[in-house]
Design a protein around this motif. Structure first.
Motif: not given
Length: 172
Positions: A101-107, A95-96
């Motif tokens: 990865e999700l945060t990076l993709r969103q940014l 999950p970490l």
């Protein structure tokens, strides 16, 4: 009581000087030349105003395109930190890692929506306008001038370089 009234023809002829046709033609030519000069000046001023209006519109468009340049530049270290965290996490799923990865993709998506482009030139030809070489290595597998490794990704905003990619280039 008798009053003397001059005839209207006599008073009119006394007020108007005698002008010959040559004088009238010269005066007409001077007036036409002055009118042409005024027209030319008006056209020149109109063209200057049009150029100024276009320049202001172009400057306004540039200001809109690059208004968030400072903010996006300040977010680059955050992107670097997220990528470093993903690299440190390795290939382990969890999950970490998924959250990073999700945060990076969103940014990156927010940046792309605002004109930010990531420069990851690995395997491409070295371009000194977009890349900064920090080292050269001999490499039999790569042609000279090819980017072998990217230490830090570069970023551009609407084709304007924000930060060059830090790269290792094949020597030769």
């Amino acid at each position: 009581m008798h009053s003397e009234n001059p005839t209207p023809d006599a008073s009119a002829s006394a007020d108007v000087p005698d002008l010959d046709t040559d004088d009238l033609a010269n005066e007409l030519e001077q007036l036409r030349a002055a009118l042409a000069g005024v027209r030319e000046e008006a056209l020149r001023e109109r063209a200057d105003l049009d150029n100024q209006r276009k320049r202001l519109a172009r400057d306004l468009e540039q200001a809109r395109r690059f208004a968030n340049e400072k903010l996006l530049s300040q977010l680059l270290p955050v992107l670097d930190s997220l990528e470093a965290g993903l690299k440190a996490a390795g290939d382990s799923a969890g999950p970490l890692r998924d959250g990073l990865e999700l945060t990076l993709r969103q940014l990156l998506k927010v940046g792309e929506d605002n004109g930010l482009a990531q420069l990851d030139p690995e395997g491409q030809a070295f371009d000194p306008e977009w890349h900064q070489a920090i080292s050269q290595l001999e490499s039999p597998d790569a042609s000279p001038g090819t980017v072998l490794q990217v230490f830090q990704k570069g970023y551009a905003l609407h084709d304007r370089l924000l930060r060059p990619a830090l790269v290792v280039v094949a020597a030769g």
